[in-house]
Design a protein around this motif. Structure first.
Motif, PDB file in Angstrom:
ATOM      1  N   TYR A 250       0.824  -1.213   0.000  1.00  0.00           N
ATOM      2  CA  TYR A 250       0.000   0.000   0.000  1.00  0.00           C
ATOM      3  C   TYR A 250       0.857   1.263   0.000  1.00  0.00           C
ATOM      4  N   ASN A 251       2.093   1.169   0.506  1.00  0.00           N
ATOM      5  CA  ASN A 251       2.988   2.332   0.502  1.00  0.00           C
ATOM      6  C   ASN A 251       3.177   2.893  -0.901  1.00  0.00           C
ATOM      7  N   THR A 252       3.075   2.029  -1.915  1.00  0.00           N
ATOM      8  CA  THR A 252       3.387   2.430  -3.292  1.00  0.00           C
ATOM      9  C   THR A 252       2.184   3.008  -4.031  1.00  0.00           C
ATOM     10  N   ALA A 322     -12.262   7.094 -16.288  1.00  0.00           N
ATOM     11  CA  ALA A 322     -11.747   7.623 -15.017  1.00  0.00           C
ATOM     12  C   ALA A 322     -12.530   7.059 -13.838  1.00  0.00           C
ATOM     13  N   ASP A 323     -13.828   6.911 -13.997  1.00  0.00           N
ATOM     14  CA  ASP A 323     -14.649   6.331 -12.926  1.00  0.00           C
ATOM     15  C   ASP A 323     -14.277   4.865 -12.693  1.00  0.00           C
ATOM     16  N   ARG A 324     -13.942   4.155 -13.755  1.00  0.00           N
ATOM     17  CA  ARG A 324     -13.487   2.767 -13.602  1.00  0.00           C
ATOM     18  C   ARG A 324     -12.179   2.721 -12.821  1.00  0.00           C
ATOM     19  N   ALA A 325     -11.276   3.645 -13.119  1.00  0.00           N
ATOM     20  CA  ALA A 325     -10.009   3.706 -12.382  1.00  0.00           C
ATOM     21  C   ALA A 325     -10.253   3.998 -10.908  1.00  0.00           C
ATOM     22  N   ALA A 326     -11.165   4.911 -10.628  1.00  0.00           N
ATOM     23  CA  ALA A 326     -11.480   5.252  -9.240  1.00  0.00           C
ATOM     24  C   ALA A 326     -12.067   4.054  -8.500  1.00  0.00           C
ATOM     25  N   GLU A 327     -12.876   3.271  -9.190  1.00  0.00           N
ATOM     26  CA  GLU A 327     -13.471   2.077  -8.580  1.00  0.00           C
ATOM     27  C   GLU A 327     -12.389   1.072  -8.185  1.00  0.00           C
ATOM     28  N   LEU A 328     -11.401   0.868  -9.044  1.00  0.00           N
ATOM     29  CA  LEU A 328     -10.313  -0.056  -8.712  1.00  0.00           C
ATOM     30  C   LEU A 328      -9.518   0.449  -7.517  1.00  0.00           C
ATOM     31  N   LEU A 329      -9.282   1.752  -7.480  1.00  0.00           N
ATOM     32  CA  LEU A 329      -8.568   2.330  -6.345  1.00  0.00           C
ATOM     33  C   LEU A 329      -9.360   2.139  -5.055  1.00  0.00           C
ATOM     34  N   GLU A 330     -10.668   2.318  -5.136  1.00  0.00           N
ATOM     35  CA  GLU A 330     -11.513   2.172  -3.958  1.00  0.00           C
ATOM     36  C   GLU A 330     -11.473   0.743  -3.419  1.00  0.00           C
ATOM     37  N   ARG A 331     -11.447  -0.236  -4.314  1.00  0.00           N
ATOM     38  CA  ARG A 331     -11.361  -1.633  -3.868  1.00  0.00           C
ATOM     39  C   ARG A 331     -10.079  -1.870  -3.073  1.00  0.00           C
ATOM     40  N   ILE A 332      -8.988  -1.265  -3.526  1.00  0.00           N
ATOM     41  CA  ILE A 332      -7.719  -1.414  -2.816  1.00  0.00           C
ATOM     42  C   ILE A 332      -7.800  -0.769  -1.442  1.00  0.00           C
ATOM     43  N   ASN A 333      -8.408   0.407  -1.365  1.00  0.00           N
ATOM     44  CA  ASN A 333      -8.520   1.091  -0.075  1.00  0.00           C
ATOM     45  C   ASN A 333      -9.327   0.288   0.931  1.00  0.00           C
ATOM     46  N   ASP A 334     -10.196  -0.573   0.435  1.00  0.00           N
ATOM     47  CA  ASP A 334     -11.026  -1.380   1.334  1.00  0.00           C
ATOM     48  C   ASP A 334     -10.220  -2.453   2.065  1.00  0.00           C
ATOM     49  N   HIS A 335      -9.034  -2.801   1.541  1.00  0.00           N
ATOM     50  CA  HIS A 335      -8.203  -3.791   2.244  1.00  0.00           C
ATOM     51  C   HIS A 335      -6.725  -3.396   2.107  1.00  0.00           C
ATOM     52  N   ARG A 344      -2.433  -3.842  -7.178  1.00  0.00           N
ATOM     53  CA  ARG A 344      -1.847  -2.513  -7.326  1.00  0.00           C
ATOM     54  C   ARG A 344      -1.513  -2.248  -8.803  1.00  0.00           C
ATOM     55  N   GLY A 345      -0.912  -3.219  -9.463  1.00  0.00           N
ATOM     56  CA  GLY A 345      -0.519  -3.063 -10.856  1.00  0.00           C
ATOM     57  C   GLY A 345      -1.704  -2.914 -11.792  1.00  0.00           C
ATOM     58  N   GLU A 346      -2.761  -3.685 -11.561  1.00  0.00           N
ATOM     59  CA  GLU A 346      -3.946  -3.597 -12.408  1.00  0.00           C
ATOM     60  C   GLU A 346      -4.604  -2.225 -12.280  1.00  0.00           C
ATOM     61  N   ALA A 347      -4.659  -1.704 -11.066  1.00  0.00           N
ATOM     62  CA  ALA A 347      -5.207  -0.358 -10.889  1.00  0.00           C
ATOM     63  C   ALA A 347      -4.319   0.673 -11.586  1.00  0.00           C
ATOM     64  N   LEU A 413       2.596  -7.858 -23.406  1.00  0.00           N
ATOM     65  CA  LEU A 413       3.492  -8.704 -22.612  1.00  0.00           C
ATOM     66  C   LEU A 413       2.891  -9.158 -21.285  1.00  0.00           C
ATOM     67  N   ASP A 414       1.629  -8.754 -21.027  1.00  0.00           N
ATOM     68  CA  ASP A 414       0.996  -9.074 -19.744  1.00  0.00           C
ATOM     69  C   ASP A 414       1.842  -8.541 -18.587  1.00  0.00           C
ATOM     70  N   GLU A 415       2.430  -7.381 -18.803  1.00  0.00           N
ATOM     71  CA  GLU A 415       3.353  -6.784 -17.829  1.00  0.00           C
ATOM     72  C   GLU A 415       2.661  -5.653 -17.082  1.00  0.00           C
ATOM     73  N   LEU A 416       2.639  -5.734 -15.759  1.00  0.00           N
ATOM     74  CA  LEU A 416       2.046  -4.685 -14.942  1.00  0.00           C
ATOM     75  C   LEU A 416       3.088  -3.620 -14.610  1.00  0.00           C
ATOM     76  N   PRO A 417       2.676  -2.344 -14.471  1.00  0.00           N
ATOM     77  CA  PRO A 417       3.616  -1.291 -14.138  1.00  0.00           C
ATOM     78  C   PRO A 417       4.319  -1.546 -12.795  1.00  0.00           C
ATOM     79  N   GLU A 418       5.629  -1.397 -12.782  1.00  0.00           N
ATOM     80  CA  GLU A 418       6.401  -1.496 -11.545  1.00  0.00           C
ATOM     81  C   GLU A 418       6.317  -0.158 -10.811  1.00  0.00           C
ATOM     82  N   PRO A 419       6.269  -0.188  -9.487  1.00  0.00           N
ATOM     83  CA  PRO A 419       6.216   1.077  -8.737  1.00  0.00           C
ATOM     84  C   PRO A 419       7.484   1.906  -8.960  1.00  0.00           C
ATOM     85  N   THR A 420       7.299   3.140  -9.384  1.00  0.00           N
ATOM     86  CA  THR A 420       8.369   4.123  -9.467  1.00  0.00           C
ATOM     87  C   THR A 420       7.785   5.437  -8.952  1.00  0.00           C
TER      88      THR A 420
END
Length: 423
Positions: A250-252, A322-335, A344-347, A413-420
């Motif tokens: 979650y730090n990232t 943008a609303d879809r992106a916000a929904e994914l973020l909200e799911r993460i905040n729930d746990h 994290r990468g999918e969001a 490539l089925d590659e998720l963004p790495e945290p930077t």
């Protein structure tokens, strides 16, 4: 946790009776944000031209209650979700992109304790921020050299002394507290801390002089021996050998959150451009007298209707993403404590997609509105230029090509963004 001492007034002292009862629903807060935007839009062009420090505008955000939207209800806040906060940023940005940016950044930095802090730090910061109605700024520009943190002796033990310079510090002189980030000298240990803005060790140059987003107080700042106790080092706990940071996925989330704030900033500015242009077209634009099918009113001309229809459809599509992106973020905040790197990468990849689309739509709308308003709409007093300038300026924050490539790597490539610092 050792907390900053600020001059910010308690929340109840700054609320203006003119706003009426405090909203109790998400819809009510979004409606209030639109009311704030309407007020800001009345003189947005004049304020942009003058470029004065936006103390009055931040006071408006406090009086309306929007500053404490994310703060827990127990401490005077609304206890609202990020979904609502992003809608609020979008709404306010339609009235004034600069103030929308200030508010969006404030929400991120007010959330910094939740992202990085220990449970004790989170509780202490959120109580102080909610009750004192702190407005947050941040001097955390990763393109600059890291601030150097030196360990020094203080009156009650070892302290951390922040030193250096940041080219950008959004919130600057209008903030009550500023988030700093640096590296402990001789190590690779990064430390976040919240400090009072009004202190000799923070010297704001007031040198933000850019094409757009002129009222964001995003100029440079010198940091000279700004000290905090270890208790204020976010996420650090005392151990037998010193102090240790306790990491979690979650730090990232700080960067995806700010990127989705950007998305809603651009969409709000685009909404404002389309709304302002449509009002002008309805009331001022003249029909073209040399057309094959001459109309009495500009709003009846086919090319005008087609352009507004096309731009509106693109804006609606960008808002849905943008609303879809916000929904994914909200799911993460729930746990937050158990979020996985994959979640994290999918969001992050959907946020990257939504940001690039919002930029494209914002720039297109900011340009094409002139084609359906007419030559006289380019007059300085009309102010249609402000929308394109604001999107163009802020969208250069980090190259959008890299966001497109992130989405491309995910597809190919089925590659998720790495945290930077930018992903």
């Amino acid at each position: 946790m050792s907390l900053p001492t600020t001059s910010a007034a308690p929340a109840d002292a700054t609320r203006a009776p003119e706003w009426g009862p405090t909203p109790t629903t998400s819809a009510g807060w979004i409606e209030r944000a639109h009311a704030v935007a309407n007020r800001l839009s009345l003189d947005a062009v004049d304020r942009d031209r003058r470029g004065a420090v936006p103390h009055d505008e931040v006071r408006l955000l406090k009086q309306s209650g929007l500053v404490t939207l994310l703060a827990p209800a127990a401490h005077g806040g609304a206890g609202e979700s990020w979904t609502t906060a992003l809608q609020v940023v979008r709404a306010v940005s339609a009235g004034d992109g600069s103030i929308g940016q200030l508010l969006g950044y404030h929400y991120l930095w007010a959330w910094a304790a939740r992202l990085v802090g220990t449970p004790e730090q989170i509780a202490a910061v959120e109580q102080a921020a909610g009750e004192q109605e702190w407005f947050f700024g941040g001097a955390v520009n990763p393109r600059d050299e890291d601030l150097v943190i030196r360990l020094v002796d203080g009156p009650d033990g070892q302290q951390l002394s922040f030193n250096g310079r940041k080219s950008f510090s959004t919130g600057g002189r209008v903030s009550d507290v500023t988030v700093l980030e640096g590296v402990i000298e001789g190590t690779d240990q990064h430390v976040f801390a919240i400090v009072p803005t009004d202190q000799p060790g923070l010297r704001f140059a007031g040198d933000w002089d850019n094409l757009g987003q002129r009222l964001t107080e995003s100029g440079s700042v010198e940091i000279d021996d700004v000290r905090v106790d270890w208790a204020s080092a976010a996420g650090y706990v005392a151990t037998e050998t010193g102090h240790e940071f306790v990491p979690r996925v979650y730090n990232t989330l700080n960067v995806p959150i700010i990127q989705v704030v950007f998305t809603n900033l651009y969409l709000g500015i685009a909404q404002g451009a389309l709304r302002t242009a449509a009002t002008y077209t309805r009331g001022t634009t003249r029909a073209w007298p040399y057309a094959a099918d001459v109309k009495e009113r500009a709003v009846d001309e086919f090319h005008v209707q087609e352009t507004y229809g096309d731009l509106t459809a693109k804006l609606w599509a960008a808002e849905a993403l943008a609303d879809r992106a916000a929904e994914l973020l909200e799911r993460i905040n729930d746990h937050a404590d158990t979020v996985t790197p994959e979640e994290r990468g999918e969001a992050a990849v959907v946020i990257a997609a939504s940001k690039q689309v919002a930029i494209d739509v914002g720039l297109e709308i900011g340009t094409k509105v002139f084609e359906v308003t007419g030559a006289r709409a380019s007059a300085n007093h009309v102010g249609l230029d402000i929308f394109w300038r604001n999107v163009r300026t802020h969208s250069l924050h980090d190259p959008v090509a890299h966001k497109r490539a992130e989405v491309g790597r995910y597809v190919l490539l089925d590659e998720l963004p790495e945290p930077t610092w930018y992903t």
